[in-house]
Write a protein that holds these residues in place. Structure first.
Motif, mmCIF file in Angstrom:
data_model
loop_
_atom_site.group_PDB
_atom_site.id
_atom_site.type_symbol
_atom_site.label_atom_id
_atom_site.label_comp_id
_atom_site.label_asym_id
_atom_site.label_seq_id
_atom_site.Cartn_x
_atom_site.Cartn_y
_atom_site.Cartn_z
ATOM 1 N N GLY A 55 20.779 -25.536 18.033
ATOM 2 C CA GLY A 55 21.489 -25.206 16.811
ATOM 3 C C GLY A 55 22.909 -25.747 16.831
ATOM 4 N N LYS A 56 23.589 -25.589 17.984
ATOM 5 C CA LYS A 56 24.965 -26.081 18.092
ATOM 6 C C LYS A 56 25.016 -27.604 17.993
ATOM 7 C CE LYS A 56 26.179 -23.358 21.648
ATOM 8 N NZ LYS A 56 26.973 -22.603 22.646
ATOM 9 N N ALA A 57 24.005 -28.265 18.580
ATOM 10 C CA ALA A 57 23.970 -29.729 18.524
ATOM 11 C C ALA A 57 23.836 -30.201 17.075
ATOM 12 C CB ALA A 57 22.804 -30.253 19.367
ATOM 13 N N LEU A 58 22.941 -29.556 16.328
ATOM 14 C CA LEU A 58 22.754 -29.928 14.924
ATOM 15 C C LEU A 58 24.020 -29.617 14.121
ATOM 16 C CD1 LEU A 58 20.856 -30.984 12.697
ATOM 17 C CD2 LEU A 58 19.923 -28.685 12.475
ATOM 18 N N ALA A 59 24.631 -28.473 14.394
ATOM 19 C CA ALA A 59 25.847 -28.066 13.686
ATOM 20 C C ALA A 59 26.977 -29.070 13.924
ATOM 21 C CB ALA A 59 26.279 -26.671 14.122
ATOM 22 N N ALA A 60 27.144 -29.490 15.183
ATOM 23 C CA ALA A 60 28.233 -30.424 15.501
ATOM 24 C C ALA A 60 28.074 -31.727 14.734
ATOM 25 C CB ALA A 60 28.256 -30.698 17.007
ATOM 26 N N GLU A 61 26.835 -32.104 14.469
ATOM 27 C CA GLU A 61 26.580 -33.368 13.772
ATOM 28 C C GLU A 61 26.721 -33.222 12.258
ATOM 29 O OE1 GLU A 61 22.918 -35.162 14.981
ATOM 30 O OE2 GLU A 61 23.092 -36.795 13.516
ATOM 31 N N THR A 62 26.255 -32.085 11.697
ATOM 32 C CA THR A 62 26.140 -32.021 10.237
ATOM 33 C C THR A 62 26.851 -30.857 9.551
ATOM 34 O OG1 THR A 62 24.107 -30.718 10.359
ATOM 35 C CG2 THR A 62 23.846 -33.110 10.321
ATOM 36 N N ALA A 63 27.125 -29.755 10.268
ATOM 37 C CA ALA A 63 27.614 -28.562 9.573
ATOM 38 C C ALA A 63 29.091 -28.656 9.214
ATOM 39 C CB ALA A 63 27.370 -27.315 10.416
ATOM 40 N N GLU A 64 29.488 -27.938 8.180
ATOM 41 C CA GLU A 64 30.880 -27.891 7.739
ATOM 42 C C GLU A 64 31.414 -26.465 7.779
ATOM 43 O OE1 GLU A 64 31.142 -31.617 4.852
ATOM 44 O OE2 GLU A 64 29.743 -30.094 4.127
ATOM 45 N N VAL A 65 30.506 -25.506 7.754
ATOM 46 C CA VAL A 65 30.839 -24.094 7.953
ATOM 47 C C VAL A 65 29.803 -23.552 8.930
ATOM 48 C CG1 VAL A 65 30.888 -21.802 6.887
ATOM 49 C CG2 VAL A 65 31.883 -23.757 5.675
ATOM 50 N N VAL A 66 30.251 -22.823 9.935
ATOM 51 C CA VAL A 66 29.322 -22.227 10.896
ATOM 52 C C VAL A 66 29.612 -20.738 11.016
ATOM 53 C CG1 VAL A 66 28.779 -22.065 13.375
ATOM 54 C CG2 VAL A 66 28.742 -24.293 12.226
ATOM 55 N N PHE A 67 28.526 -19.940 10.946
ATOM 56 C CA PHE A 67 28.666 -18.509 11.196
ATOM 57 C C PHE A 67 28.662 -18.308 12.703
ATOM 58 C CE2 PHE A 67 26.141 -17.946 6.991
ATOM 59 C CZ PHE A 67 27.283 -18.196 6.254
ATOM 60 N N GLY A 68 29.827 -17.983 13.270
ATOM 61 C CA GLY A 68 29.969 -17.832 14.710
ATOM 62 C C GLY A 68 29.798 -16.387 15.143
ATOM 63 N N PRO A 69 30.071 -16.118 16.430
ATOM 64 C CA PRO A 69 29.860 -14.769 16.956
ATOM 65 C C PRO A 69 30.911 -13.771 16.471
ATOM 66 C CG PRO A 69 30.616 -16.257 18.691
ATOM 67 C CD PRO A 69 30.518 -17.069 17.446
ATOM 68 N N SER A 70 30.515 -12.501 16.486
ATOM 69 C CA SER A 70 31.394 -11.401 16.088
ATOM 70 C C SER A 70 31.605 -10.491 17.287
ATOM 71 C CB SER A 70 30.728 -10.577 14.983
ATOM 72 O OG SER A 70 30.209 -11.424 13.999
ATOM 73 N N GLY A 71 32.450 -9.497 17.110
ATOM 74 C CA GLY A 71 32.556 -8.433 18.110
ATOM 75 C C GLY A 71 33.521 -8.731 19.234
ATOM 76 N N ASP A 72 33.089 -9.553 20.164
ATOM 77 C CA ASP A 72 33.901 -9.795 21.363
ATOM 78 C C ASP A 72 34.729 -11.066 21.202
ATOM 79 O OD1 ASP A 72 34.692 -9.509 24.159
ATOM 80 O OD2 ASP A 72 33.433 -11.288 24.451
ATOM 81 N N MET A 73 36.075 -10.931 21.306
ATOM 82 C CA MET A 73 36.950 -12.064 21.021
ATOM 83 C C MET A 73 36.811 -13.178 22.048
ATOM 84 S SD MET A 73 40.845 -11.953 19.613
ATOM 85 C CE MET A 73 41.799 -12.011 21.097
ATOM 86 N N ALA A 74 36.648 -12.818 23.316
ATOM 87 C CA ALA A 74 36.539 -13.852 24.353
ATOM 88 C C ALA A 74 35.306 -14.740 24.105
ATOM 89 C CB ALA A 74 36.452 -13.203 25.731
ATOM 90 N N THR A 75 34.175 -14.103 23.743
ATOM 91 C CA THR A 75 32.956 -14.854 23.418
ATOM 92 C C THR A 75 33.209 -15.785 22.237
ATOM 93 O OG1 THR A 75 31.707 -12.901 24.091
ATOM 94 C CG2 THR A 75 30.499 -14.595 22.874
ATOM 95 N N ALA A 76 33.919 -15.247 21.244
ATOM 96 C CA ALA A 76 34.190 -16.030 20.042
ATOM 97 C C ALA A 76 35.071 -17.247 20.370
ATOM 98 C CB ALA A 76 34.851 -15.153 18.978
ATOM 99 N N ILE A 77 36.090 -17.048 21.213
ATOM 100 C CA ILE A 77 36.974 -18.159 21.587
ATOM 101 C C ILE A 77 36.193 -19.238 22.342
ATOM 102 C CG2 ILE A 77 38.954 -18.829 23.027
ATOM 103 C CD1 ILE A 77 40.182 -16.045 22.332
ATOM 104 N N ALA A 78 35.330 -18.813 23.254
ATOM 105 C CA ALA A 78 34.533 -19.778 24.018
ATOM 106 C C ALA A 78 33.622 -20.582 23.093
ATOM 107 C CB ALA A 78 33.704 -19.048 25.070
ATOM 108 N N PHE A 79 32.986 -19.883 22.140
ATOM 109 C CA PHE A 79 32.104 -20.553 21.179
ATOM 110 C C PHE A 79 32.897 -21.554 20.342
ATOM 111 C CE2 PHE A 79 30.197 -20.924 16.975
ATOM 112 C CZ PHE A 79 28.856 -21.134 17.252
ATOM 113 N N TYR A 80 34.069 -21.111 19.885
ATOM 114 C CA TYR A 80 34.929 -21.934 19.035
ATOM 115 C C TYR A 80 35.288 -23.240 19.750
ATOM 116 C CZ TYR A 80 38.825 -22.798 15.716
ATOM 117 O OH TYR A 80 39.664 -23.316 14.765
#
Lengths: 448, 448
Positions: free
Chosen positions: B229-254
């Motif tokens: 999913g991330k590979a496809l998003a990096a190629e084509t997405a313009e908005v991504v629904f990322g993780p919620s809740g834990d900020m450290a997880t969110a920063i790593a994902f970002y």
């Protein structure tokens, strides 16, 4: 039906009208087909005329050959997808029915059932679906096929498709959703009916995620000219686009199709047959004919001869315009529509030049040229003779021809008591005098 | 991004909100999901809040098991199909973006390309498509399959699907339709580009019958949590629904996702990552928490335990409510979402009764309880820390929570200079600060 105020009137809303030069005629809006403001004005005009429904023809395709020729006669190169468009028109109208073509060959039943059910809810019961199998290879090639599947195969799929869609619409009984806050119960589980279908083409095991449509089901339209088409129409259709032009042919078709209904336990009145007409109004018939000829003269000769070649079943693109068409271009039985081919063959045998044929060819369409009173006379005559239950108006130039029709012909029909002066019902079924179908999934009915 | 007025805010518009008891909460409208008047008021409220976009999640399916349990917690049993609904909302709004989920597994690219292109024209450039492969077997069974195809196979189809849709949108150059009346030329044939595609899944030979969308293409959304999913998003997405809740997880994902963009020749700012939040406002944090607990208490225990059983990966339906859950119900790695399962496992190990677990389980959702100022603090903190570019608001109760958010939090964000006070652009791309894509079919570009 003579003298009844129940004449049915639908509008075939082609982008700028059905004439090949429509986009160049006075009042035509450039790119109106994709302009939602234009489309709103058009449907509101039809609603002012108290028409039964506004209708969009469709094919999921673009003709990608002869792009230079078609640039001279744009029609369906740049259009909004019909379901999306009708939904956007819902809020701009309150009574008029909204119908569209959608292909059983290139949609999935689940998606189509959802979208039409949604449209019926959004419009408060004004949706209609024209069931077609789509008859062009351009569409097939957009969906992974080199060409269309054969006619019988398309109709077998269509028949099963319609059955699956009907079942999906019946997933929930009308009173399934109760939203009982005190009991904490949003729907009555026993009023849900799972769809189990295993057919030759489709397998569906599940159910639709939307309440039963306000009309029970959207009104079903078909164009059934073939034997297979007529058989499917007799079983499922509620509105049929019948033949135009020749009254005797229309009467024969009317009797044939209506006569097939009792075999399916249906009353003849459960299906309305509409004849297509393109009205050109003038102060006199001669004046209207001049107007029409001036429109024909705006058609580019390449467009005229590519269309004539298609209808004749043989290309004429290499021929000089100002010489007679050689008789060896006539191939017996080559054109798809016999009547179209015959009209051309007659002109070729008369020795007319290609340019003359282009100017005169009328494609057997019921071009109805005359005064408002003459037009009303003919409509009354057709209804009285049992040739149709009403008409599909196919204005040659939009919005101009529709404005004239609403201003001049509708009042004349109303004066004669042939057409409503106000909408009496709210749903399209009510306008058409069609019953709301029972839910076939309800056990008591299913057992009966 | 800290201090920028470009925080992105989207609204996840679930029927009555995302809480399991939302339909029973004050102000909830019975059957609002299929009531176009209710939907219009909702989107207009979001537009008064100057939100970037209004968004509809979707699955072409109905859960047909445990119908009695779900009757206690209705969500997606009775909804309008999203594209039909968004089109109907177009005329009720002028600026806000309109986005919807549509499945690459259960649509045909040609139909989807047409409908989203049409929505983009109807809205004047405000459409967004959330590309999903759909992750439930209920949907598969509506489309003739016994179960979903494997993850990799669904993503392979999705990748090809998106490519075909992009090509179809590029059928016509932006200035192809000229409607030159004097020359009798409606479009420039050389600005048409035939779509030829022969892939592993799709074959398309033709072109789209609609002008290029106002935005070039609708904004592309994805939820990409998996590696594929991330590979496809990096190629084509313009908005991504990322993780919620834990900020450290969110920063790593970002960091991970933004870091993948340069490999596809994209600037990190060409993709916006949004974190989901469900805000509960109160005069104090304690007051807000009480409010939330009172909502949890309205959830029927059967609903709570069926949901908890699903997240744990093992059924709890046979257990008594007022006794501790036996530890042998824990199966390592059984739940689909690790964080959800872990929250439940911890409570089981604590020895809580099933009823207590039902009351306390929060599904790792960022339930953000507090005063408007506390909520704004946290949103500012997340943006400042590089955890996201904005938020998907997922109000637990609609319209109530959105009304409060628009009245109390939006002005606070505006005071802090974190959010717009007026729309500056007209298209969704302009709201989001995204470039309009070039037409990839134009020879000069294709050759470069």
């Amino acid at each position: 039906m003579a003298g009844s105020a129940n004449m049915v009137l639908g509008l075939l809303a082609m982008p700028n009208g059905s004439h090949s030069a429509s986009w160049r005629l006075p009042g035509a809006q450039d790119g109106g087909a994709i302009d939602i403001g234009y489309q709103r004005r058009l449907v509101q005009l039809a609603e002012r005329g108290k028409l039964d429904f506004f209708f969009l023809a469709d094919s999921p395709s673009l003709r990608v050959d002869n792009m230079d020729v078609w640039s001279r006669a744009p029609a369906y190169q740049n259009i909004l997808e019909p379901l999306t468009l009708l939904s956007a028109l819902a809020g701009a109208t309150t009574h008029i029915g909204l119908g569209a073509t959608a292909s059983t060959s290139f949609f999935e039943p689940y998606n189509l059932a959802r979208q039409f059910a949604s449209l019926d809810h959004i419009t408060g019961g004004r949706a209609a679906w024209n069931v077609v199998t789509t008859a062009n290879d351009y569409a097939a090639r957009n969906f992974g096929l080199p060409r269309l599947p054969p006619h019988e195969q398309r109709y077998a799929r269509a028949r099963e498709f319609v059955d699956v869609v009907f079942r999906l619409w019946d997933t929930w009984e009308d009173d399934a959703f109760v939203y009982d806050h005190a009991a904490g119960l949003s729907y009555l589980p026993e009023k849900f009916h799972r769809t189990h279908h295993e057919g030759a083409v489709f397998k569906v095991d599940g159910g639709l995620n939307i309440a039963r449509p306000p009309q029970g089901r959207p009104v079903i339209i078909q164009a059934g000219a073939s034997e297979t088409g007529k058989a499917l129409a007799a079983e499922t259709a509620e509105v049929v686009f019948g033949p135009s032009g020749d009254m005797a042919t229309a009467i024969a078709f009317y009797r044939d199709l209506k006569g097939r209904l009792p075999a399916f336990g249906r009353e003849p009145d459960a299906l309305k047959i509409l004849s297509g007409i393109s009205v050109v109004l003038g102060e006199s018939e001669a004046h209207a004919r001049e107007k029409l000829q001036s429109w024909h003269d705006l058609v580019h000769p390449d467009v005229a001869r590519i269309r004539i070649g298609q209808d004749l079943g043989n290309s004429l693109m290499d021929l000089p315009l100002d010489e007679p068409v050689p008789e060896d271009r006539i191939i017996e039985g080559a054109g798809q529509h016999r009547a179209y081919a015959q009209e051309i063959v007659a002109m070729v045998r008369e020795g007319l030049t290609l340019r003359e044929i282009c100017r005169r060819y009328n494609r057997s369409r019921a071009f109805l040229c005359g005064t408002p009173s003459q037009v009303a006379d003919l409509m009354e005559e057709w209804i009285g003779a049992g040739a149709c239950d009403g008409f599909m108006l196919s204005p040659l130039s939009l919005p101009a021809c529709l404005e004239e029709f609403v201003a001049q012909v509708i009042p004349e029909l109303q004066r004669r008591g042939l057409f409503r002066t106000e909408y009496e019902g709210r749903t399209l079924r009510e306008h058409l005098g069609l019953k709301r179908p029972e839910n076939r999934a309800v056990p008591a009915l299913a057992d009966a």
